[in-house]
Write a protein that holds these residues in place. Structure first.
Motif, mmCIF file in Angstrom:
data_model
loop_
_atom_site.group_PDB
_atom_site.id
_atom_site.type_symbol
_atom_site.label_atom_id
_atom_site.label_comp_id
_atom_site.label_asym_id
_atom_site.label_seq_id
_atom_site.Cartn_x
_atom_site.Cartn_y
_atom_site.Cartn_z
ATOM 1 N N GLU A 13 0.838 -1.195 0.000
ATOM 2 C CA GLU A 13 0.000 0.000 0.000
ATOM 3 C C GLU A 13 0.876 1.249 0.000
ATOM 4 N N PHE A 60 1.313 16.523 1.704
ATOM 5 C CA PHE A 60 0.236 15.651 2.169
ATOM 6 C C PHE A 60 0.626 14.178 1.993
ATOM 7 N N LEU A 61 1.117 13.833 0.804
ATOM 8 C CA LEU A 61 1.462 12.435 0.536
ATOM 9 C C LEU A 61 2.650 11.983 1.386
ATOM 10 N N LEU A 66 1.491 11.475 4.987
ATOM 11 C CA LEU A 66 0.689 10.253 5.095
ATOM 12 C C LEU A 66 1.588 9.019 5.040
ATOM 13 N N LYS A 118 2.036 6.315 8.012
ATOM 14 C CA LYS A 118 1.703 4.900 7.836
ATOM 15 C C LYS A 118 2.915 4.008 8.109
ATOM 16 N N SER A 157 4.212 5.861 -5.080
ATOM 17 C CA SER A 157 4.264 5.993 -6.538
ATOM 18 C C SER A 157 3.387 7.150 -7.010
ATOM 19 N N CYS A 158 2.352 7.492 -6.249
ATOM 20 C CA CYS A 158 1.553 8.682 -6.585
ATOM 21 C C CYS A 158 2.448 9.917 -6.504
ATOM 22 N N VAL A 171 4.610 10.228 -9.553
ATOM 23 C CA VAL A 171 3.961 10.835 -10.726
ATOM 24 C C VAL A 171 3.903 12.358 -10.557
ATOM 25 N N LEU A 172 3.529 12.809 -9.378
ATOM 26 C CA LEU A 172 3.422 14.251 -9.142
ATOM 27 C C LEU A 172 4.775 14.937 -9.271
ATOM 28 N N VAL A 187 2.212 1.885 -3.456
ATOM 29 C CA VAL A 187 1.247 2.580 -4.320
ATOM 30 C C VAL A 187 1.180 4.061 -3.947
ATOM 31 N N LEU A 188 1.106 4.332 -2.650
ATOM 32 C CA LEU A 188 1.044 5.725 -2.183
ATOM 33 C C LEU A 188 2.279 6.499 -2.639
ATOM 34 N N PHE A 207 7.983 4.635 -11.454
ATOM 35 C CA PHE A 207 6.796 4.710 -10.586
ATOM 36 C C PHE A 207 6.442 3.324 -10.045
ATOM 37 N N GLY A 208 6.671 2.330 -10.880
ATOM 38 C CA GLY A 208 6.297 0.970 -10.509
ATOM 39 C C GLY A 208 6.134 0.157 -11.782
#
Lengths: 505, 505
Positions: free
Chosen positions: A16, A49-50, A53, A57, A22-23, A26-27, A19-20, A242-243
């Motif tokens: 998880e 923010f990302l 988070l 986590k 990797s967002c 992209v940004l 994935v987070l 990114f993945g």
């Protein structure tokens, strides 16, 4: 909860986070490539923010409990099993992330953001004194970070662990001593040689649109998958995986200098092929992540230098290059071109340095950042120390700080401990290539002459890429090449290549 | 916790969600523009992660408590104060999000994902029977959604509320009845007119690179801020406002048809100027979000049609257009071009329809989706009902389902209730423009002839953009134009424009 259940939950959380994160990848890519100018403030909020988070986590105490449960079980008995390796690396990251106090994390973020802005201006204006107080703070905070993480022998060991886990100051000192002892005299002999290349043939007109087509074709030929990636243009070239199925590289084009974009693309393609060939099933866990910064750099340097600056590569590509740039290259022989792209010459700027002088730039930085961190060198004395050691290592006087200790961004973002991974990359690249030559003999260069890079790529997939972080860099090297890391293959490669080119010995 | 504290916490959470959702905006934009083919699986995971996190944060029971605390206070006494409007709209969203059971949300996501894939193939192959079972499921689930949300009079009211809060089936029925009663005879008269444009001048050679330059210049002229946005190319044009300083639009170029890219760019620029002029301070809260889908569409249609298909606009731009495309347009008079871009002709495809016939396409869809939802029409009878009503409204026989009830994507993604907002947009656009003309008189068209769109843009900033969701669409219309929404300004506009062009009355 059984150990198996705990491990499954750890993997779920890790994926998880993959994935987070990797967002954010992209940004960040969009930030560097296509974001309009006024989008910066929002992008900053998105990234913050990302990141927050992700940190929250990852440092969740539940992660610590799960790690403890699995570590107390048989699942990790073999440190190179899936669970063994994943738990080993998650534990390293978790300890690091939880040992550094939140206040220090925030202070580092604040200071390095400011330091990067000040550094950019200071470099432009050749104004070290304006940057010095920020550097002073960065060094102080990185010392605190090292203390919080804990270390043996030297605080630098705590910092390099972030980039090259398992490597120590003692090992690096031995490596650099061996390197500089041989490189400095080699470079002196080369400089003194009457035989010299004509580098100006690379500074003719190379229209950007054709450079792009040629570089993309070369990236495809060596193995970049454009269905799982892209090549774009940015001020500062980079590779961002990114993945699975999506790895982006960038370059910059100089219409009056061939090397900049082309060797940049080979370099980033080397990084990208590592990312594109990590095991998809393990995405988000350490087994799906590249081994270390040094091993990553070995992949870029291998394709850029060991392959891309080699004769067999150009035996294949040079006729195509001449066709692509007839007005620039019709009167340039393959040999003259090959010599020109292998020009060795002490120069002031690291990122423009050739294969023979490059590691001397790194040796200098390693020495100075060790001394800064231990307190043996003050930030006030840095420019003087830089100039003195630069002249001793490379034989050039440093004309100003902009081309001296202000040239690199790394210290401003707190990247103390990062530089040595560039040299490790060069050494690993040579040692890997040496193993490939031992395995395939002359056949591998015959491949290259035909424009066939599949065997080399397959070997790297097999011995490097697919392992992710199953082994630490040293162990990966031992398994892939049959020996621990040594500067010898790199030095032999340089001696052989440049003795012939320059007629020295 | 005081009501003020609760409100501050609500705003903080709402703004955080704004940032989170804007990350998904960037990822979706990248998906449509630059993502390599194999990146789709990872992108799906990223989007699912962000959507689930957003849903979870928005439906947190704590949000309900905070809303309750603020609602019980004086803060919301004035429903059009900052707190009044924000809490009103957050409550609407929260209730909707929490009333629909999680199982239904997941089932809808599953079915509509599959339905879109099946629809795409079904449209290609003109195979309605393969799509019918999926549409059947979508209709059933949307009925369940309406029941879960609750409604008065017609389940459709619960669905349209998602796009156009405050609008009802009863109002829409009245609007569409009024519209079709006048549009159908107007279109018949136009078709019967001996005076007809030569549309083929728009189907000459229009090189894509020049189209791009011309369209970008027009977007700048009407007020798009390229430092806070971009224009890219995609298969399906769209506008995506990520937030302050970053709004992206796209178009597609047809080298043999001028209208497609150019009017598409004006359309998306209209959307984008709304996004670019929402109040930055309120980003993430309802006051920083566009009023409704209908009002959003009014902004795109206003610039595309009311302005971009008007004579004064081309008084300014046509000489420039001729210079840009000399071989296509040298022999075409401004009047002939103006007539060509205002060609009215019943046609099968909604997205290609002109201003006079467009709303008849929507009237048809509104009628049919009402009947599908209420159960008065079965999915099995849909193609027949479509053909029958299409001929009645537009006078054409429908040759196949691909160009009939399969042409739009909306039903496959569950967008029942969406179509009417297109017509609302056309009506609002005409009514807003009517108010502008009343305020500025002929001066506004003199502005356009000079290529000056600042007064119009300023008026829209003032009367529409800056309000966000402070007022519902009806109230916004009343305040901006002095009257509730009516089809009259639109019908007057059409009658006046096309009577003159076609010599009918």
């Amino acid at each position: 909860m059984t150990a198996s259940e705990a491990y499954a939950e750890l993997v779920r959380r890790s994926k998880e986070l993959g994935v987070l994160n990797s967002c954010a990848g992209v940004l960040n890519w969009d930030h560097q490539t296509y974001m309009p100018r006024n989008g910066g403030a929002l992008r900053g909020e998105q990234m913050a923010f990302l990141a927050s988070l992700s940190h929250q986590k990852f440092t969740d105490p539940k992660v610590g409990e799960l790690l403890g449960t699995v570590e107390a079980s048989d699942l990790v008995r073999n440190p190179e099993s899936d669970a063994g390796a994943n738990v080993r690396e998650l534990r390293r990251g978790y300890d690091r992330a939880t040992k550094i106090p939140q206040a220090l994390v925030e202070e580092l973020a604040r200071v390095t953001t400011q330091a990067q802005q000040v550094w950019e201006q200071a470099k432009k204006k050749n104004d070290y004194p304006s940057f010095r107080p920020l550097l002073e703070q960065v060094v102080k905070l990185k010392r605190e970070e090292a203390n919080a993480v804990g270390f043996k022998e030297h605080p630098y060991n705590a910092l390099i662990e972030e980039y090259e886990p398992g490597t120590t100051v003692a090992e690096l000192k031995t490596l650099f001593a061996g390197l500089t002892a041989e490189l400095a005299p080699l470079v002196r002999k080369i400089v003194a040689s009457p035989k010299q290349p004509d580098k100006s043939v690379l500074e003719r007109e190379f229209p950007v649109d054709r450079q792009k087509v040629f570089a993309e074709a070369a990236a495809v030929a060596i193995g970049f998958d454009f269905h799982s990636g892209r090549l774009d243009t940015t001020a500062h070239p980079f590779c961002s995986g990114f993945g699975p199925g999506d790895c982006r590289i960038t370059t910059r084009y100089n219409p009056r200098f061939f090397n900049e974009a082309f060797f940049g693309v080979l370099h980033e393609t080397g990084h990208a092929m590592y990312e594109q060939n990590l095991p998809t099933d393990h995405f988000g866990t350490p087994l799906g992540v590249a081994c270390s910064f040094g091993i990553h750099e070995s992949q870029s340097r291998l394709w850029e230098n060991q392959v891309g600056r080699g004769r067999p590569f150009w035996d294949h590509f040079y006729p195509r290059l001449q066709q692509t740039f007839p007005s620039a290259l019709t009167d340039v022989s393959k040999e003259a071109f090959y010599f020109a792209i292998n020009d060795v010459r002490p120069s002031l700027i690291r990122v423009e340095a050739d294969e023979a002088t490059y590691n001397l730039h790194i040796a200098l930085r390693f020495e100075l950042e060790l001394a800064l961190l231990s307190g043996d060198l003050t930030t006030g004395d840095l420019p003087g120390a830089w100039a003195e050691r630069f002249e001793a290592l490379l034989g050039l006087k440093v004309p100003d700080d902009a081309r001296g200790c202000l040239q690199d961004i790394h210290w401003s973002f707190g990247g103390i401990g990062y530089f040595p991974t560039y040299t490790l990359g060069n050494l690993y690249a040579a040692q890997l290539m040496d193993a490939v030559r031992r395995e395939f003999g002359d056949g591998i260069e015959e491949d290259f002459r035909r424009g066939d890079f599949t065997r080399l790529k397959g070997w790297l997939n097999q011995h490097v890429h697919r392992h992710g972080q199953r082994y630490r860099a040293g162990e990966l090297c031992q398994r892939a090449t049959g020996a621990p890391l040594s500067p010898k293959p790199f030095l032999s490669y340089l001696n052989e290549k440049f003795s012939a080119l320059y007629g020295v010995c």
